[in-house]
Scaffold this active site. Structure first.
Site, PDB file in Angstrom:
ATOM      1  N   ARG A  41      32.228   3.410  10.346  1.00 39.02           N
ATOM      2  CA  ARG A  41      32.089   2.197  10.725  1.00 39.02           C
ATOM      3  C   ARG A  41      33.456   1.524  10.706  1.00 39.02           C
ATOM      4  NH1 ARG A  41      27.921  -0.797   9.176  1.00 39.02           N
ATOM      5  NH2 ARG A  41      28.812  -2.962   8.935  1.00 39.02           N
ATOM      6  N   GLU A  92      20.512  -5.638  16.039  1.00 42.33           N
ATOM      7  CA  GLU A  92      19.298  -6.360  15.647  1.00 42.33           C
ATOM      8  C   GLU A  92      19.800  -7.884  16.009  1.00 42.33           C
ATOM      9  OE1 GLU A  92      18.534  -6.319  11.346  1.00 42.33           O
ATOM     10  OE2 GLU A  92      16.779  -7.515  11.758  1.00 42.33           O
ATOM     11  N   LYS A 114      26.948  -9.194   9.375  1.00 42.83           N
ATOM     12  CA  LYS A 114      26.230 -10.403   9.924  1.00 42.83           C
ATOM     13  C   LYS A 114      25.706 -11.209   8.870  1.00 42.83           C
ATOM     14  CE  LYS A 114      24.188  -7.825  13.218  1.00 42.83           C
ATOM     15  NZ  LYS A 114      22.917  -7.606  13.774  1.00 42.83           N
TER      16      LYS A 114
HETATM   17  P1  ATP Z   1      25.823  -5.887   9.965  1.00 42.03           P
HETATM   18  O1  ATP Z   1      25.800  -5.511   8.872  1.00 42.03           O
HETATM   19  O2  ATP Z   1      26.968  -6.664  10.572  1.00 42.03           O
HETATM   20  O3  ATP Z   1      24.452  -6.458  10.378  1.00 42.03           O
HETATM   21  P2  ATP Z   1      24.368  -3.703  11.337  1.00 42.03           P
HETATM   22  O4  ATP Z   1      24.782  -2.305  11.426  1.00 42.03           O
HETATM   23  O5  ATP Z   1      23.185  -4.155  10.418  1.00 42.03           O
HETATM   24  O6  ATP Z   1      25.734  -4.460  11.115  1.00 42.03           O
HETATM   25  P3  ATP Z   1      23.063  -3.847  13.911  1.00 42.03           P
HETATM   26  O7  ATP Z   1      22.898  -5.218  14.743  1.00 42.03           O
HETATM   27  O8  ATP Z   1      21.977  -3.227  13.264  1.00 42.03           O
HETATM   28  O9  ATP Z   1      24.078  -4.330  12.772  1.00 42.03           O
HETATM   29  O10 ATP Z   1      24.133  -2.936  14.359  1.00 42.03           O
HETATM   30  C1  ATP Z   1      24.095  -2.409  15.924  1.00 42.03           C
HETATM   31  C2  ATP Z   1      24.871  -1.223  16.141  1.00 42.03           C
HETATM   32  O11 ATP Z   1      26.217  -1.659  15.620  1.00 42.03           O
HETATM   33  C3  ATP Z   1      24.482  -0.121  15.241  1.00 42.03           C
HETATM   34  O12 ATP Z   1      24.376   1.114  16.036  1.00 42.03           O
HETATM   35  C4  ATP Z   1      25.728  -0.323  14.171  1.00 42.03           C
HETATM   36  O13 ATP Z   1      25.910   1.123  13.567  1.00 42.03           O
HETATM   37  C5  ATP Z   1      26.783  -0.684  14.907  1.00 42.03           C
HETATM   38  N1  ATP Z   1      27.852  -1.336  14.013  1.00 42.03           N
HETATM   39  C6  ATP Z   1      27.462  -2.424  13.221  1.00 42.03           C
HETATM   40  N2  ATP Z   1      28.626  -2.641  12.303  1.00 42.03           N
HETATM   41  C7  ATP Z   1      29.735  -1.971  12.767  1.00 42.03           C
HETATM   42  C8  ATP Z   1      30.893  -1.463  12.431  1.00 42.03           C
HETATM   43  N3  ATP Z   1      31.542  -2.239  11.371  1.00 42.03           N
HETATM   44  N4  ATP Z   1      31.655  -0.529  12.938  1.00 42.03           N
HETATM   45  C9  ATP Z   1      30.967   0.350  13.861  1.00 42.03           C
HETATM   46  N5  ATP Z   1      29.947   0.033  14.413  1.00 42.03           N
HETATM   47  C10 ATP Z   1      28.966  -0.764  13.827  1.00 42.03           C
HETATM   48 MG    MG Z   2      21.164  -4.354  10.708  1.00 38.22          MG
END
Ligand code: ATP
Ligand code: MG
Length: 573
Positions: free
Chosen positions: A273, A48, A283
């Protein structure tokens, strides 16, 4: 000036091992062999654009792009941009840069926001089939009536609305006739379903907000579950990898892609994760650090973002090697920061030239060295276990800088550096013996005086006498001044996310995460290096000149990583 220009030298040979066969790759291999999807393996990385990517995302990038590469498939970069209030084109650009910098190229670039029309059509189709309805309760009331794990939810009073009425309302929602929060579209599944996410989940909500790509073309926005699986399906994705917290969403994912009529739909599989000690990987929290000014920006070298790590001097190879080393597993595991730092050191050790730099200078005067005489020593750029060669000239003169810590006026017996009456080796230079010190008005040592042995050029005594200590130094007349930024872990507790109720993760920030040293002195061979040049400062650590702040004549170095884990020593004491 150097006989080997390390900047032009090829990247050290790739030492990346072939990826291990983890449970995800086993599954992909099986599906590829059986031809189950009837199309090539297709993955996607779906961030995102509401912030910069972090090291957790790097794990997902290495997995998705890695699998596509290994199985001769494709990988899309898809911006999961269905939330108008938090997303921005600036983040899209940063994400592209980071993925490229990590060494990956996407086959197609897609935006979930391009699918709003298709998703809306599916919404109408679901309504027509009696599989979705417009609920006019508030989102809060809907939440309250969802029940609990043991108590079934309460059906909405609007659940039995006739299809025609639902369709009319949905179209008016789409046409912008209703304010935010007045209606939502819900799937009509089962209010007593054991999986709470299947209790008539929300699909569309009204948001009169401007979207960074679609402007105000839309006022009904899909929720994550509605957009995500269907976006995968539109793109022909075969394997949709996501983190474990989406395990319960899998059932809804399957329901949606099936109801939408996809044959051989993509399949979601969850993996652990990445959680890294002494940092936060969300984020939302990283954004808070930026907006509240706890760091200088998303690319502050203390940030666990790709941009921060890059600016700090970490290489993409090190990040990929780290991702490979930790692998993917089915259950969550915290990774020690030391594991990451090992990967960084292993990588830099093989490629980064050595130079001498004195961070906290103390003057050393060689009293028997003739005034004005300079000896140009030839010093190797790489140690013997690195498959790169080259050397640089290092001037030696009467006045040198040594590290303040390398001198003690009244040392313990086991101090093998410089002290009155003791002999030490100056790296690549001569053996010197401290004769006396000069103190300032405050009684502090302002200058150390020594004599050198002319027979020891290169560092060996012809008579074979043993000298235990070797210290680094720079010539005072030739050294280049620099600012050096020493970074440490951003938080002082291993799990900053796990703060007690009512407490803020900000409270556990490490107040010493940045120590700035002005007036460090570096040997002159680095003077013409462009910003972004990496060096090992012998005995001190790996450093890179800051790509933004460093300028000829006003050099700024970031410490990428120390030579060994200083925190491990603290623990051992
Ligand atoms: P954040 O909480 O940092 O925003 P998110 O999962 O909401 O993390 P996205 O931008 O939606 O962030 O994530 C894009 C991809 O990265 C998703 O497929 C997610 O599963 C993966 N991802 C995000 N954080 C991690 C992590 N700590 N370890 C492994 N994969 C991750
Ligand atoms: Mg997200």
């Amino acid at each position: 000036m150097r006989s080997t220009d390390h900047r032009a030298s090829p990247e050290a040979p790739s030492r990346e091992a072939p990826p291990r066969r983890d449970f995800l790759r086993e599954k992909v291999a099986e599906d590829a062999a059986s031809g189950r999807f009837g199309r090539p393996i297709h993955t996607r990385f779906p961030p995102e654009p509401n912030g910069f990517l972090h090291i957790g995302h790097a794990k997902s990038i290495c997995l998705n792009f890695g699998v596509a590469r290994e199985f001769a498939g494709r990988c899309n970069l898809r911006f999961d941009d269905t939330n108008p209030t938090t997303e921005d084109i600036r983040y899209v650009e940063a994400i592209r840069d980071d993925v490229r910098w990590l060494g990956f190229t996407w086959d197609d670039e897609r935006f979930a926001s391009d699918y709003f029309e298709r998703l809306y059509e599916i919404a109408e189709m679901l309504v027509g089939a009696g599989k979705a309805y417009v609920d006019s309760q508030s989102e809060e009331a809907i939440r309250e009536r969802r029940g609990t794990v043991t108590v079934p939810g309460t059906p909405s009073p609007y659940r039995e609305r006739p299809v025609e009425e639902n369709l009319g309302l949905l179209r008016r929602m789409r046409a912008g006739e209703f304010p935010d929060g007045t209606h939502v579209l819900r799937a009509r599944i089962d209010m007593a379903h054991p999986n709470m996410l299947m209790r008539d989940p929300l699909l569309l909500r009204i948001r009169h907000a401007s979207h960074y790509r679609r402007g105000s073309a839309w006022c009904v926005y899909p929720l994550y579950d509605f957009a995500h699986g269907l976006s995968d399906a539109f793109e022909g994705i075969t394997h949709s990898f996501c983190t474990l917290e989406f395990k319960d969403n899998r059932e809804l994912y399957q329901w949606l892609v099936r109801e939408a009529g996809f044959e051989r739909p993509p399949e979601q599989t969850e993996f652990a994760r990445l959680e890294l000690d002494y940092t936060v990987l969300s984020k939302r929290k990283l954004l808070r650090l930026v907006t509240d000014g706890h760091v200088t920006g998303w690319d502050d070298p203390r940030m666990p973002t790709i941009a921060g790590l890059r600016r700090r001097g970490v290489t993409p190879e090190a990040i990929r090697a780290f991702a490979d080393r930790i692998g993917v597993a089915r259950s969550d595991a915290r990774i020690e920061l030391a594991t990451f730092e090992h990967a960084v050191r292993d990588d830099l050790n093989m490629r980064v030239p050595r130079v001498m730099a004195v961070l906290r200078p103390l003057k050393l005067v060689i009293t028997n060295w003739p005034e004005g005489q300079v000896d140009m020593l030839d010093a190797p750029l790489y140690p013997h276990d690195v498959p790169l060669t080259g050397s640089r000239p290092v001037p030696f003169g009467r006045e040198l800088w040594i590290e303040r810590d390398d001198f003690m006026e009244d040392p313990p017996r086991k101090f093998f550096r410089l002290a009155p009456g003791r002999e030490v080796r100056l790296r690549y230079g001569y053996l010197v013996t401290c004769t006396d010190v000069v103190k300032n008005a405050a009684g502090e040592v302002a200058e150390v005086r020594a004599t050198y042995d002319p027979a020891t050029r290169g560092g060996d005594a012809p008579d074979g006498r043993r000298v235990q200590g070797t210290i680094h130094w720079v010539s005072a007349a030739h050294a280049v001044a620099a600012e050096v930024r020493l970074y440490d872990r951003l938080f002082s507790v291993p799990e900053p996310d796990a703060v007690p109720e009512g407490q803020d993760f900000i409270a556990s920030l490490n107040p010493e995460s940045l120590v700035t040293i002005r007036g460090a002195r570096i040997e002159p061979s680095i003077a013409a290096d462009p910003p972004g040049t990496r060096n090992q400062f012998e005995r001190t650590g790996y450093f890179m000149s800051d790509p933004l702040d460093s300028r000829p004549g006003a050099l700024v170095y970031n410490r990428t990583v120390a030579l060994r884990d200083s925190w491990a020593k603290v623990k051992d004491k």
